[in-house]
Write a protein that holds these residues in place. Sequence first.
Motif, PDB file in Angstrom:
ATOM      1  N   VAL A   1      40.966 111.695 125.952  1.00 12.51           N
ATOM      2  CA  VAL A   1      41.653 112.912 126.383  1.00 12.51           C
ATOM      3  C   VAL A   1      43.087 112.523 126.720  1.00 12.51           C
ATOM      4  O   VAL A   1      43.316 111.601 127.507  1.00 12.51           O
ATOM      5  N   VAL A   2      44.035 113.211 126.107  1.00  8.48           N
ATOM      6  CA  VAL A   2      45.451 112.948 126.357  1.00  8.48           C
ATOM      7  C   VAL A   2      46.060 114.195 126.990  1.00  8.48           C
ATOM      8  O   VAL A   2      45.962 115.286 126.441  1.00  8.48           O
ATOM      9  N   THR A   3      46.651 114.014 128.157  1.00  2.00           N
ATOM     10  CA  THR A   3      47.380 115.092 128.815  1.00  2.00           C
ATOM     11  C   THR A   3      48.842 114.661 128.923  1.00  2.00           C
ATOM     12  O   THR A   3      49.196 113.556 128.525  1.00  2.00           O
ATOM     13  N   LYS A   4      49.668 115.522 129.483  1.00  2.00           N
ATOM     14  CA  LYS A   4      51.074 115.166 129.666  1.00  2.00           C
ATOM     15  C   LYS A   4      51.246 114.033 130.680  1.00  2.00           C
ATOM     16  O   LYS A   4      52.252 113.349 130.685  1.00  2.00           O
ATOM     17  N   ARG A   5      50.249 113.831 131.522  1.00  3.46           N
ATOM     18  CA  ARG A   5      50.370 112.853 132.604  1.00  3.46           C
ATOM     19  C   ARG A   5      49.475 111.630 132.462  1.00  3.46           C
ATOM     20  O   ARG A   5      49.710 110.623 133.132  1.00  3.46           O
ATOM     21  N   ALA A   6      48.439 111.703 131.623  1.00  4.50           N
ATOM     22  CA  ALA A   6      47.488 110.587 131.567  1.00  4.50           C
ATOM     23  C   ALA A   6      46.777 110.521 130.222  1.00  4.50           C
ATOM     24  O   ALA A   6      46.699 111.507 129.488  1.00  4.50           O
ATOM     25  N   ILE A   7      46.268 109.331 129.943  1.00  4.41           N
ATOM     26  CA  ILE A   7      45.365 109.107 128.817  1.00  4.41           C
ATOM     27  C   ILE A   7      44.053 108.650 129.441  1.00  4.41           C
ATOM     28  O   ILE A   7      44.025 107.661 130.189  1.00  4.41           O
ATOM     29  N   ILE A   8      42.968 109.368 129.153  1.00  2.90           N
ATOM     30  CA  ILE A   8      41.678 109.086 129.772  1.00  2.90           C
ATOM     31  C   ILE A   8      40.682 108.725 128.687  1.00  2.90           C
ATOM     32  O   ILE A   8      40.523 109.458 127.701  1.00  2.90           O
ATOM     33  N   LYS A   9      39.988 107.594 128.860  1.00  2.00           N
ATOM     34  CA  LYS A   9      38.981 107.124 127.912  1.00  2.00           C
ATOM     35  C   LYS A   9      37.743 106.692 128.677  1.00  2.00           C
ATOM     36  O   LYS A   9      37.838 106.241 129.816  1.00  2.00           O
ATOM     37  N   GLN A  10      36.602 106.812 128.019  1.00  2.00           N
ATOM     38  CA  GLN A  10      35.370 106.275 128.583  1.00  2.00           C
ATOM     39  C   GLN A  10      34.887 105.173 127.672  1.00  2.00           C
ATOM     40  O   GLN A  10      34.904 105.306 126.450  1.00  2.00           O
ATOM     41  N   SER A  11      34.452 104.079 128.273  1.00  2.00           N
ATOM     42  CA  SER A  11      33.957 102.952 127.505  1.00  2.00           C
ATOM     43  C   SER A  11      32.773 102.343 128.230  1.00  2.00           C
ATOM     44  O   SER A  11      32.379 102.814 129.293  1.00  2.00           O
ATOM     45  N   THR A  12      32.224 101.279 127.660  1.00  2.00           N
ATOM     46  CA  THR A  12      31.099 100.577 128.256  1.00  2.00           C
ATOM     47  C   THR A  12      31.562  99.215 128.751  1.00  2.00           C
ATOM     48  O   THR A  12      32.252  98.485 128.035  1.00  2.00           O
ATOM     49  N   LEU A  13      31.186  98.881 129.962  1.00  2.00           N
ATOM     50  CA  LEU A  13      31.526  97.596 130.542  1.00  2.00           C
ATOM     51  C   LEU A  13      30.664  96.517 129.901  1.00  2.00           C
ATOM     52  O   LEU A  13      29.436  96.635 129.847  1.00  2.00           O
ATOM     53  N   LEU A  14      31.291  95.471 129.403  1.00  2.00           N
ATOM     54  CA  LEU A  14      30.575  94.361 128.787  1.00  2.00           C
ATOM     55  C   LEU A  14      30.298  93.304 129.846  1.00  2.00           C
ATOM     56  O   LEU A  14      31.206  92.847 130.537  1.00  2.00           O
ATOM     57  N   THR A  15      29.027  92.918 129.967  1.00  2.00           N
ATOM     58  CA  THR A  15      28.637  91.925 130.957  1.00  2.00           C
ATOM     59  C   THR A  15      27.763  90.865 130.301  1.00  2.00           C
ATOM     60  O   THR A  15      27.238  91.072 129.204  1.00  2.00           O
ATOM     61  N   ALA A  16      27.603  89.760 130.977  1.00  2.00           N
ATOM     62  CA  ALA A  16      26.695  88.702 130.532  1.00  2.00           C
ATOM     63  C   ALA A  16      25.399  88.821 131.325  1.00  2.00           C
ATOM     64  O   ALA A  16      25.406  89.280 132.471  1.00  2.00           O
ATOM     65  N   PRO A  17      24.285  88.398 130.745  1.00  2.00           N
ATOM     66  CA  PRO A  17      23.031  88.418 131.501  1.00  2.00           C
ATOM     67  C   PRO A  17      23.110  87.476 132.702  1.00  2.00           C
ATOM     68  O   PRO A  17      23.879  86.517 132.699  1.00  2.00           O
ATOM     69  N   ARG A  18      22.317  87.751 133.711  1.00  2.00           N
ATOM     70  CA  ARG A  18      22.305  86.878 134.885  1.00  2.00           C
ATOM     71  C   ARG A  18      21.942  85.463 134.477  1.00  2.00           C
ATOM     72  O   ARG A  18      21.042  85.256 133.679  1.00  2.00           O
ATOM     73  N   GLY A  19      22.657  84.517 135.034  1.00  2.00           N
ATOM     74  CA  GLY A  19      22.372  83.120 134.761  1.00  2.00           C
ATOM     75  C   GLY A  19      23.028  82.594 133.484  1.00  2.00           C
ATOM     76  O   GLY A  19      22.849  81.442 133.129  1.00  2.00           O
ATOM     77  N   ALA A  20      23.772  83.437 132.801  1.00  2.00           N
ATOM     78  CA  ALA A  20      24.437  82.995 131.560  1.00  2.00           C
ATOM     79  C   ALA A  20      25.748  82.323 131.936  1.00  2.00           C
ATOM     80  O   ALA A  20      26.748  82.963 132.177  1.00  2.00           O
ATOM     81  N   ASN A  21      25.739  81.022 131.991  1.00  2.00           N
ATOM     82  CA  ASN A  21      26.924  80.257 132.384  1.00  2.00           C
ATOM     83  C   ASN A  21      27.642  79.633 131.202  1.00  2.00           C
ATOM     84  O   ASN A  21      28.645  78.965 131.376  1.00  2.00           O
ATOM     85  N   ASP A  22      27.090  79.795 130.020  1.00  2.00           N
ATOM     86  CA  ASP A  22      27.707  79.197 128.847  1.00  2.00           C
ATOM     87  C   ASP A  22      28.985  79.940 128.485  1.00  2.00           C
ATOM     88  O   ASP A  22      29.022  81.155 128.458  1.00  2.00           O
ATOM     89  N   CYS A  23      30.041  79.203 128.197  1.00  2.00           N
ATOM     90  CA  CYS A  23      31.299  79.792 127.770  1.00  2.00           C
ATOM     91  C   CYS A  23      31.293  79.940 126.267  1.00  2.00           C
ATOM     92  O   CYS A  23      30.717  79.133 125.545  1.00  2.00           O
ATOM     93  N   VAL A  24      31.933  80.961 125.784  1.00  2.00           N
ATOM     94  CA  VAL A  24      32.056  81.192 124.356  1.00  2.00           C
ATOM     95  C   VAL A  24      33.376  80.605 123.906  1.00  2.00           C
ATOM     96  O   VAL A  24      34.432  80.914 124.445  1.00  2.00           O
ATOM     97  N   ASP A  25      33.336  79.742 122.904  1.00  2.00           N
ATOM     98  CA  ASP A  25      34.558  79.146 122.366  1.00  2.00           C
ATOM     99  C   ASP A  25      35.147  80.067 121.323  1.00  2.00           C
ATOM    100  O   ASP A  25      34.438  80.639 120.520  1.00  2.00           O
ATOM    101  N   ASP A  26      36.466  80.189 121.332  1.00  2.00           N
ATOM    102  CA  ASP A  26      37.146  81.016 120.332  1.00  2.00           C
ATOM    103  C   ASP A  26      37.451  80.211 119.105  1.00  2.00           C
ATOM    104  O   ASP A  26      37.737  79.104 119.048  1.00  2.00           O
TER     105      ASP A  26
END
Length: 78
Positions: free
Chosen positions: A53-78
């Motif tokens: 939604v775009v108004t004259k004063r703001a841009i509003i978006k809804q998204s999903t928060l990305l999380t890791a499972p509990r206990g997931a300590n492994d780092c992802v290499d790029d």
Amino acid sequence: MRPIKVIHVHLIGKRKDLYFGSIAAVFHHLTPEQVGCGYDYLRRAGLSGGGTVVTKRAIIKQSTLLTAPRGANDCVDD
């Protein structure tokens, strides 16, 4: 695990980004004048399908928060 939604509000004039857990939380912290629309309008605007939604004063978006499972300590290499 149930997805966690995030409402992203970018205030255009202030170049400020805010993140909320619900549409009600947006209007708890900001006024309709700051957002450029009211609660009912934003609730019916179709944010849940990934819309924006775009108004004259703001841009509003809804998204999903990305999380890791509990206990997931492994780092992802790029």
